[in-house]
Design a protein around this motif. Structure first.
Motif: not given
Length: 207
Positions: A106-131
């Motif tokens: 998602g838009e406001t996600a932040e990911i550090g150095d040397d990270c790894m994601l596998y398939h099907g991962v969601t970094l999602g939001g639960v708010s509809l506000k612009h925060v």
């Protein structure tokens, strides 16, 4: 967390080549099936997605018409790779997505150095506000296949999120998060304890 954008002192071409080499090295380090850099650069959709994101993020930060171009590029990349990364997301160096299909960042996600994601991962939001509404991953975090990390939660550095976990609370550094909802355990916990926690589903979430 280190900004992957080269410093102003770097020549653009040198900065691009450095980033390219780092991403290719990350693919070799994280995937035992990786072969040569040329083959990986051609066939790894995770690499294609992150390289496209690095460009779309620059356009997004530039603002104005660049934001429209950034969204178009990110959606075209989604069509080609099956990986959707909002151009506003901040991603560190040596990031790797293995397999990749179905990853959403998602838009406001932040990911550090040397990270790894596998398939099907969601970094999602639960708010509809612009925060700030998407997760923050520290350095050297690994997220297993199918895991969902939702809301502005923080996953501390050197942590792992188990496959299919649903994480809605912060996790400290050096932890393993497993289960639905996700439960953080110190990384030194025994394999047996983690195995039991991974398959525990709190019935209260269905009430």
């Amino acid at each position: 967390m280190t900004d992957p954008t080269p410093s102003s002192a770097d020549a653009p071409a040198a900065g691009f080549l450095r980033t390219l080499r780092e991403d290719l090295a990350a693919a070799r380090a994280h995937d035992p099936a990786a072969r040569g850099d040329v083959e990986n650069a051609i066939v790894y959709s995770g690499l294609h997605a992150i390289w496209s994101h690095r460009l779309s993020h620059r356009l997004w930060v530039a603002g104005g018409a660049g934001r429209f171009a950034a969204r178009v590029l990110s959606q075209f990349t989604r069509f080609l790779t099956g990986i959707e990364i909002h151009p506003g997301a901040t991603i560190g160096r040596r990031f790797f997505i293995d397999h990749g299909m179905g990853v959403v960042i998602g838009e406001t996600a932040e990911i550090g150095d040397d990270c790894m994601l596998y398939h099907g991962v969601t970094l999602g939001g639960v708010s509809l506000k612009h925060v700030k509404r998407h997760p923050t991953l520290g350095d050297r975090v690994t997220v297993g296949a199918g895991a969902k990390i939702l809301g502005p939660v923080e996953i501390g550095s050197d942590s792992s999120v188990g496959a299919n976990a649903v994480v809605v609370k912060d996790a400290p550094a050096n932890s393993i998060v497993v289960g639905i909802p996700g439960v953080a355990k110190p990384a030194k916990e025994s394999k047996e304890t983690l195995r039991d926690a991974q398959f525990y589903i709190d019935p209260a979430i269905y009430i």
